[in-house]
Design a protein around this motif. Structure first.
Motif, PDB file in Angstrom:
ATOM      1  N   HIS A 176       0.836  -1.202   0.000  1.00 46.18           N
ATOM      2  CA  HIS A 176       0.000   0.000   0.000  1.00 46.18           C
ATOM      3  C   HIS A 176       0.867   1.247   0.000  1.00 46.18           C
ATOM      4  O   HIS A 176       1.016   1.902   1.029  1.00 46.18           O
ATOM      5  N   HIS A 178       0.290   4.069  -0.989  1.00 47.50           N
ATOM      6  CA  HIS A 178      -0.418   5.341  -0.841  1.00 47.50           C
ATOM      7  C   HIS A 178      -0.964   5.557   0.553  1.00 47.50           C
ATOM      8  O   HIS A 178      -1.672   6.525   0.791  1.00 47.50           O
ATOM      9  N   HIS A 180      -0.627   6.803   4.063  1.00 43.57           N
ATOM     10  CA  HIS A 180       0.296   7.697   4.778  1.00 43.57           C
ATOM     11  C   HIS A 180       0.730   7.115   6.124  1.00 43.57           C
ATOM     12  O   HIS A 180       1.831   7.360   6.587  1.00 43.57           O
ATOM     13  N   LEU A 181      -0.143   6.300   6.730  1.00 43.67           N
ATOM     14  CA  LEU A 181       0.197   5.725   8.039  1.00 43.67           C
ATOM     15  C   LEU A 181       1.375   4.762   7.934  1.00 43.67           C
ATOM     16  O   LEU A 181       2.215   4.685   8.830  1.00 43.67           O
ATOM     17  N   GLN A 184       4.444   6.763   7.721  1.00 39.86           N
ATOM     18  CA  GLN A 184       4.746   7.336   9.030  1.00 39.86           C
ATOM     19  C   GLN A 184       5.375   6.280   9.942  1.00 39.86           C
ATOM     20  O   GLN A 184       6.393   6.541  10.592  1.00 39.86           O
ATOM     21  N   ARG A 185       4.771   5.107   9.972  1.00 43.33           N
ATOM     22  CA  ARG A 185       5.282   4.060  10.853  1.00 43.33           C
ATOM     23  C   ARG A 185       6.699   3.637  10.442  1.00 43.33           C
ATOM     24  O   ARG A 185       7.576   3.453  11.271  1.00 43.33           O
ATOM     25  N   LEU A 212       0.887  12.861   1.410  1.00 47.60           N
ATOM     26  CA  LEU A 212      -0.289  12.032   1.147  1.00 47.60           C
ATOM     27  C   LEU A 212      -1.477  12.448   2.002  1.00 47.60           C
ATOM     28  O   LEU A 212      -2.620  12.283   1.600  1.00 47.60           O
ATOM     29  N   CYS A 213      -1.208  12.954   3.195  1.00 52.36           N
ATOM     30  CA  CYS A 213      -2.316  13.352   4.071  1.00 52.36           C
ATOM     31  C   CYS A 213      -1.906  14.609   4.809  1.00 52.36           C
ATOM     32  O   CYS A 213      -1.022  14.576   5.653  1.00 52.36           O
ATOM     33  N   TRP A 215      -3.284  16.255   7.028  1.00 45.84           N
ATOM     34  CA  TRP A 215      -3.694  16.396   8.425  1.00 45.84           C
ATOM     35  C   TRP A 215      -2.855  15.544   9.360  1.00 45.84           C
ATOM     36  O   TRP A 215      -3.156  15.446  10.534  1.00 45.84           O
TER      37      TRP A 215
ATOM     38  N   PRO B  90      -5.460   8.037  -5.489  1.00 45.17           N
ATOM     39  CA  PRO B  90      -5.360   6.794  -4.717  1.00 45.17           C
ATOM     40  C   PRO B  90      -5.208   7.025  -3.222  1.00 45.17           C
ATOM     41  O   PRO B  90      -5.637   6.204  -2.427  1.00 45.17           O
ATOM     42  N   GLU B  91      -4.612   8.143  -2.829  1.00 47.59           N
ATOM     43  CA  GLU B  91      -4.388   8.331  -1.402  1.00 47.59           C
ATOM     44  C   GLU B  91      -5.661   8.779  -0.682  1.00 47.59           C
ATOM     45  O   GLU B  91      -5.722   8.768   0.537  1.00 47.59           O
ATOM     46  N   TYR B  94      -7.215   6.660   2.061  1.00 47.76           N
ATOM     47  CA  TYR B  94      -6.598   6.507   3.380  1.00 47.76           C
ATOM     48  C   TYR B  94      -6.588   7.792   4.183  1.00 47.76           C
ATOM     49  O   TYR B  94      -6.151   7.804   5.321  1.00 47.76           O
ATOM     50  N   GLU B  95      -7.040   8.898   3.577  1.00 48.15           N
ATOM     51  CA  GLU B  95      -6.826  10.192   4.221  1.00 48.15           C
ATOM     52  C   GLU B  95      -7.496  10.288   5.582  1.00 48.15           C
ATOM     53  O   GLU B  95      -7.008  10.965   6.471  1.00 48.15           O
ATOM     54  N   LEU B 102      -4.191   1.365  12.112  1.00 47.38           N
ATOM     55  CA  LEU B 102      -2.919   0.683  11.869  1.00 47.38           C
ATOM     56  C   LEU B 102      -2.598  -0.291  12.997  1.00 47.38           C
ATOM     57  O   LEU B 102      -2.033  -1.357  12.772  1.00 47.38           O
ATOM     58  N   ASN B 139       7.573   1.685  19.694  1.00 47.32           N
ATOM     59  CA  ASN B 139       8.191   2.771  18.932  1.00 47.32           C
ATOM     60  C   ASN B 139       7.279   3.975  19.097  1.00 47.32           C
ATOM     61  O   ASN B 139       6.517   4.327  18.219  1.00 47.32           O
ATOM     62  N   ASP B 145      -2.360  15.408  17.891  1.00 41.98           N
ATOM     63  CA  ASP B 145      -3.493  15.962  17.150  1.00 41.98           C
ATOM     64  C   ASP B 145      -4.804  15.290  17.494  1.00 41.98           C
ATOM     65  O   ASP B 145      -5.856  15.796  17.211  1.00 41.98           O
TER      66      ASP B 145
END
Lengths: 283, 162
Positions: A176, A178, A180-181, A184-185, A212-213, A215, B90-91, B94-95, B102, B139, B145
């Motif tokens: 994946h 695309h 963003h998580l 980030q991870r 990608l995000c 926010w 595509p993103e 997930y936004e 996760l 981690n 936020d």
């Protein structure tokens, strides 16, 4: 709340993969359990979802009831048997549960969910090393299971083996690119590894996550920290130091902007505090 | 066609749709009339024993234009009225996800912790104390936020408090 709203909420929780088990149980007890007839054929998937949520909340009375009803409707279903196995797990009868799952995997070798349950039992028993071994064995066969890759990331992180964790995260990232998580991870793991190159990679991936995000505040903070580290690093070239200075400034400006947007007029003093703290980050 | 016409009210679109449909119907009727006119013409010509084998299948330009424009209009309105189009980026999918999704993997859920988070939360509500004893992640990531760093964010591995 009407039963339609409750049903849609349950669906949403399932689709977005949220762990709102307490909410699911409350919705079930408050609304849906009185309207099982109206749900029609959907009721069986709802039973399954509620059963797992009830187990998560340690409400074994509800989960046992769900399994009983499902078993009456689908007597030989492996899916129902797995739920019964989870009930055993919650009861602490791990040996019985393991026997049940092993029978299921023997009957159907592609039964990935039962194999995952076996790994989860190892996790419950705090045998993390064994769980890692089992999971890597599992991933040799089912390489496209990204949930398993993420689980392996968590297990490796738990064992503080960040090198291997970053490898597994790369695998998930390929599935994946695309999300963003995932970026980030991955960046967080790279940052935890430390060293100039790793932090440089981390900065890149934090930046990608922000791209990608917009926010994603976590990624902005990450970018701040990485960039300020690189800006004063001895190993970096002068050009790179200057660039990172700029990236760090950009990220902290974004953060201040986001916080002042959210806090409004009365939060101005708080925003000031945030900017002071951000300056401290640039050590 | 990624954008939906949010600047137009649905009632306006509906009105355009009905009007466009009327125009489309009108063009169909005119085409039929034109055909019957040609047929009569041909019969007349046959009676006069002029060369009748050549048949003019083309419609006049105004009917063509009317049909095309009204068809496009009706199609556009129909799409606006019925479906809510998704963004192709595509993103975009997930936004709206948070780190919660996760860290939650249903297949690897761990049960049997008697001090479950749910019970802790219930205790919490009765005692009236806000924060939960949730330890940091391996981690550790910050959650500055998110307004609700709640029990759902707790890592599943670290229920060592039995």
């Amino acid at each position: 709340m009407t039963w339609q709203e409750a049903r849609d909420r349950l669906k949403k929780i399932k689709e977005e993969r949220l762990r709102r088990s307490d909410e699911v149980v409350e919705l079930w007890e408050g609304v849906l359990s009185k309207n099982t007839r109206k749900l029609g054929d959907e009721v069986w998937t709802v039973y399954e979802q509620v059963c797992i949520a009830a187990l998560d909340c340690d409400r074994l009375d509800i989960s046992r009831n769900c399994v009983k009803l499902l078993d009456a409707r689908f007597p030989n279903s492996s899916r129902v048997k797995r739920l019964a196995g989870m009930n055993l797990e919650a009861d602490g009868k791990f040996d019985d549960a393991i026997r049940m799952y092993e029978a299921l995997t023997k009957a159907d070798e592609t039964d990935t969910l039962s194999r995952k349950r076996l790994i989860a039992i190892l996790k419950t028993q705090k045998k993390y090393r064994d769980a890692i071994e089992e999971l890597t064995d599992y991933l040799k066969t089912f390489q496209n299971d990204q949930e398993a890759w993420l689980e392996l990331v968590e297990l490796f992180c738990h064992e503080l083996d960040y090198n291997k964790a970053s490898f597994c995260m790369e695998e998930a990232l390929i599935h994946h690119p695309h999300n963003h998580l995932y970026h980030q991870r991955y960046a967080e793991i790279r940052y935890a590894l430390g060293g100039f190159e790793n932090i440089d990679t981390a900065r890149t991936h934090f930046a990608k996550a922000v791209q990608l995000c917009r926010w994603n505040t976590d990624a902005l903070y990450g970018m701040c920290i990485c960039a300020s580290h690189l800006a004063i690093s001895q190993k970096a070239t002068a050009q790179k130091r200057r660039d990172n200075q700029r990236y760090g400034e950009w990220a902290s400006n974004q953060l201040i902007e986001k916080h002042s947007d959210k806090l409004g007029a009365e939060g101005r003093s708080k925003v000031k505090n945030i900017s002071l703290l951000l300056e401290q980050l640039q050590v | 066609m990624a954008s939906t016409a949010t600047w137009m009210r649905p009632s306006v679109i509906k009105a355009i749709f009905i009007a466009g449909f009327g125009v489309l119907l009108h063009s169909a009727i005119s085409a039929a009339q034109h055909r019957s006119f040609q047929r009569i013409n041909r019969q007349v010509r046959e009676a006069g024993s002029v060369d009748a084998s050549v048949e003019d299948l083309n419609l006049p330009l105004d009917i063509w234009l009317e049909t095309l424009t009204s068809a496009v209009l009706v199609l556009w309105c129909f799409v606006q009225m019925t479906v809510k189009l998704k963004v192709i980026r595509p993103e975009a999918e997930y936004e709206n996800r948070t780190s919660e999704s996760l860290d939650f993997r249903p297949s690897f859920m761990v049960f049997g912790q008697k001090e479950s988070l749910y019970k802790l939360r219930l205790l919490d509500q009765t005692a009236g104390e806000a924060p939960l004893p949730v330890e940091g992640h391996a981690n550790a990531s910050q959650h500055p936020d998110q307004d609700e760093v709640t029990v759902e964010d707790a890592p599943q591995l670290e229920n060592d408090d039995e």
